[in-house]
Design an enzyme around this catalytic site. Structure first.
Site, PDB file in Angstrom:
ATOM      1  N   THR A 122      -8.314   8.269  50.394  1.00 50.78           N
ATOM      2  CA  THR A 122      -8.393   9.178  49.231  1.00 50.78           C
ATOM      3  C   THR A 122      -6.990   9.360  48.654  1.00 50.78           C
ATOM      4  O   THR A 122      -5.995   8.992  49.297  1.00 50.78           O
ATOM      5  CB  THR A 122      -8.908  10.576  49.652  1.00 50.78           C
ATOM      6  OG1 THR A 122      -7.891  11.189  50.462  1.00 50.78           O
ATOM      7  CG2 THR A 122     -10.222  10.507  50.407  1.00 50.78           C
ATOM      8  N   TYR A 141      -1.815  22.852  58.986  1.00 53.21           N
ATOM      9  CA  TYR A 141      -3.057  22.109  58.682  1.00 53.21           C
ATOM     10  C   TYR A 141      -3.997  22.135  59.887  1.00 53.21           C
ATOM     11  O   TYR A 141      -5.195  22.382  59.747  1.00 53.21           O
ATOM     12  CB  TYR A 141      -2.701  20.664  58.303  1.00 53.21           C
ATOM     13  CG  TYR A 141      -3.870  19.829  57.820  1.00 53.21           C
ATOM     14  CD1 TYR A 141      -4.258  19.861  56.485  1.00 53.21           C
ATOM     15  CD2 TYR A 141      -4.570  19.003  58.684  1.00 53.21           C
ATOM     16  CE1 TYR A 141      -5.328  19.084  56.030  1.00 53.21           C
ATOM     17  CE2 TYR A 141      -5.634  18.226  58.243  1.00 53.21           C
ATOM     18  CZ  TYR A 141      -6.010  18.263  56.918  1.00 53.21           C
ATOM     19  OH  TYR A 141      -7.072  17.506  56.475  1.00 53.21           O
TER      20      TYR A 141
HETATM   21  P1  NDP Z   1      -7.865  14.784  47.660  1.00 52.89           P
HETATM   22  O1  NDP Z   1      -6.492  15.340  47.513  1.00 52.89           O
HETATM   23  O2  NDP Z   1      -8.069  13.365  47.450  1.00 52.89           O
HETATM   24  O3  NDP Z   1      -8.874  15.641  46.757  1.00 52.89           O
HETATM   25  C1  NDP Z   1      -8.905  17.044  46.905  1.00 52.89           C
HETATM   26  C2  NDP Z   1      -9.299  17.715  45.614  1.00 52.89           C
HETATM   27  O4  NDP Z   1      -9.257  19.145  45.860  1.00 52.89           O
HETATM   28  C3  NDP Z   1      -8.313  17.446  44.468  1.00 52.89           C
HETATM   29  O5  NDP Z   1      -8.986  17.338  43.246  1.00 52.89           O
HETATM   30  C4  NDP Z   1      -7.426  18.678  44.522  1.00 52.89           C
HETATM   31  O6  NDP Z   1      -6.760  18.976  43.311  1.00 52.89           O
HETATM   32  C5  NDP Z   1      -8.453  19.746  44.848  1.00 52.89           C
HETATM   33  N1  NDP Z   1      -7.804  20.971  45.334  1.00 52.89           N
HETATM   34  C6  NDP Z   1      -6.758  21.082  46.176  1.00 52.89           C
HETATM   35  N2  NDP Z   1      -6.402  22.348  46.326  1.00 52.89           N
HETATM   36  C7  NDP Z   1      -7.237  23.090  45.544  1.00 52.89           C
HETATM   37  C8  NDP Z   1      -7.344  24.466  45.235  1.00 52.89           C
HETATM   38  N3  NDP Z   1      -6.504  25.371  45.744  1.00 52.89           N
HETATM   39  N4  NDP Z   1      -8.343  24.874  44.413  1.00 52.89           N
HETATM   40  C9  NDP Z   1      -9.193  23.968  43.859  1.00 52.89           C
HETATM   41  N5  NDP Z   1      -9.103  22.643  44.064  1.00 52.89           N
HETATM   42  C10 NDP Z   1      -8.141  22.201  44.905  1.00 52.89           C
HETATM   43  O7  NDP Z   1      -8.314  15.183  49.169  1.00 52.89           O
HETATM   44  P2  NDP Z   1      -9.384  14.477  50.160  1.00 52.89           P
HETATM   45  O8  NDP Z   1     -10.584  14.066  49.404  1.00 52.89           O
HETATM   46  O9  NDP Z   1      -8.666  13.527  51.005  1.00 52.89           O
HETATM   47  O10 NDP Z   1      -9.718  15.736  51.092  1.00 52.89           O
HETATM   48  C11 NDP Z   1     -10.876  16.538  50.904  1.00 52.89           C
HETATM   49  C12 NDP Z   1     -11.047  17.371  52.153  1.00 52.89           C
HETATM   50  O11 NDP Z   1     -11.215  16.508  53.274  1.00 52.89           O
HETATM   51  C13 NDP Z   1      -9.862  18.274  52.476  1.00 52.89           C
HETATM   52  O12 NDP Z   1     -10.303  19.510  52.967  1.00 52.89           O
HETATM   53  C14 NDP Z   1      -9.135  17.495  53.567  1.00 52.89           C
HETATM   54  O13 NDP Z   1      -8.370  18.346  54.387  1.00 52.89           O
HETATM   55  C15 NDP Z   1     -10.307  16.883  54.294  1.00 52.89           C
HETATM   56  N6  NDP Z   1      -9.962  15.716  55.092  1.00 52.89           N
HETATM   57  C16 NDP Z   1      -9.417  14.601  54.500  1.00 52.89           C
HETATM   58  C17 NDP Z   1      -9.103  13.507  55.271  1.00 52.89           C
HETATM   59  C18 NDP Z   1      -8.497  12.262  54.704  1.00 52.89           C
HETATM   60  O14 NDP Z   1      -8.058  11.392  55.465  1.00 52.89           O
HETATM   61  N7  NDP Z   1      -8.472  12.080  53.393  1.00 52.89           N
HETATM   62  C19 NDP Z   1      -9.328  13.514  56.726  1.00 52.89           C
HETATM   63  C20 NDP Z   1      -9.942  14.716  57.224  1.00 52.89           C
HETATM   64  C21 NDP Z   1     -10.234  15.777  56.420  1.00 52.89           C
HETATM   65  P3  NDP Z   1      -5.212  18.460  43.135  1.00 52.89           P
HETATM   66  O15 NDP Z   1      -5.322  17.017  42.707  1.00 52.89           O
HETATM   67  O16 NDP Z   1      -4.671  19.364  42.081  1.00 52.89           O
HETATM   68  O17 NDP Z   1      -4.529  18.640  44.458  1.00 52.89           O
END
Ligand code: NDP
Length: 270
Positions: free
Chosen positions: A189, A154
């Site tokens: 989230t 990651y």
């Molecule tokens: P969530 O898991 O809450 O939401 C992510 C969404 O992306 C889900 O709907 C998920 O689907 C979808 N997704 C995952 N993999 C794929 C894929 N291969 N193709 C299409 N859709 C996909 O994540 P967050 O909102 O927490 O995170 C969003 C971004 O923010 C990420 O890049 C994360 O690394 C980054 N981030 C998050 C932090 C946090 O604390 N939450 C902190 C720092 C960065 P599914 O439900 O099927 O997995």
């Protein structure tokens, strides 16, 4: 900020930060396409957006699969007739150090974050160029600059996103495309909740994560969406190739909040 007449694509827009971003961009007047692999969550998000009078649509795709991203992006652009904003946000959290991480887990993590961003930008940029330019916001992390333990894939993936973003900023600046990163701290989230659930006491875990931030709490998805919307908007017209840290002061204290709270270095509390 206003986005009347703009078309935006948000990957991973079905949940969490992406969902809040889709809502924020809609509220600013953009028409939004959500690209996500989670059809059930995406349909619920779209229904909620449309119920509150917004224009949004969903295109199912796995960002790791080039043909799916290409088709979804083409369908969104055909539907709205243009593309001005891409938020490359889809991500997953995976754990392991460099010894315990399997090649499969390494590939999965790098594929979603790095290849996924490569695919999304690869197929968004030509549509932006045809629309007169645009803005890309890549959701990276505080782990683009630092590391936490047991998260090598990651951390490496999030570092790589800075490089992709800077390269795009440079390669397409002359064609009116800007590219920037937003780097969140811990945000409430489904992803963070899932991580917390893996521990014996999730609420205690979330509380202690909150205390790592100078503001003393975990962030909300809408607080990250506000920063994403700013960088995607014309208000950020002279900002490209950079990163905006949205972390409630997580990276500020030397030695972390535990060190600060110990009083060492204050001169008074020791
Ligand atoms: P969530 O898991 O809450 O939401 C992510 C969404 O992306 C889900 O709907 C998920 O689907 C979808 N997704 C995952 N993999 C794929 C894929 N291969 N193709 C299409 N859709 C996909 O994540 P967050 O909102 O927490 O995170 C969003 C971004 O923010 C990420 O890049 C994360 O690394 C980054 N981030 C998050 C932090 C946090 O604390 N939450 C902190 C720092 C960065 P599914 O439900 O099927 O997995």
């Amino acid at each position: 900020m206003q986005m009347e007449g703009k078309v935006a694509v948000v990957t991973g827009g079905a949940a969490g930060i992406g969902q809040a971003t889709a809502q924020k961009l809609c509220e600013l007047g953009a028409r939004v396409a959500i690209l996500d692999r989670n059809a059930e969550a995406a349909q619920a998000t779209i229904a909620a957006l449309e119920k509150s009078g917004h224009t949004a649509s969903f295109y199912r795709c796995d960002v790791t699969v080039e043909s799916e991203v290409k088709a979804a992006m083409a369908a969104a652009v055909a539907h709205y007739g243009a593309l001005h904003i891409l938020v490359s946000n889809a991500g997953i959290q995976r754990y392991g150090d460099v010894v315990t991480t399997t090649s499969a887990l390494w590939d999965e993590t790098m594929d979603v974050h790095v290849r996924g961003c490569f695919h999304a930008t690869k197929y968004a940029i030509p549509a932006m160029l045809a629309s007169g330019g645009g803005a890309i916001v890549v959701v990276a992390s505080v782990q683009s600059f630092t590391a936490i333990n047991n998260s090598v894939a990651y951390v490496a993936a999030k570092h790589a996103l800075l490089g992709i973003t800077r390269s795009i900023a440079l390669d397409f600046a002359s064609q009116n495309i800007r590219a920037n990163c937003v780097c969140p701290g811990a945000i409430e989230t489904p992803m963070l909740r899932e991580t917390a659930e893996q521990t014996g006491s999730p609420e205690k875990m979330l509380e202690s994560i909150g205390r790592m931030h100078a503001l003393g709490r975990i962030g909300r998805p809408d607080e990250v969406a506000n920063a994403i919307a700013f960088l995607a908007s014309d208000d950020a017209s002279f900002i490209t190739g950079t990163s905006l840290i949205v972390d409630g002061g997580l990276l500020v204290p030397t030695g972390g909040m535990g060190f600060q709270e110990s009083g060492i270095g204050t001169g008074e509390k020791v």
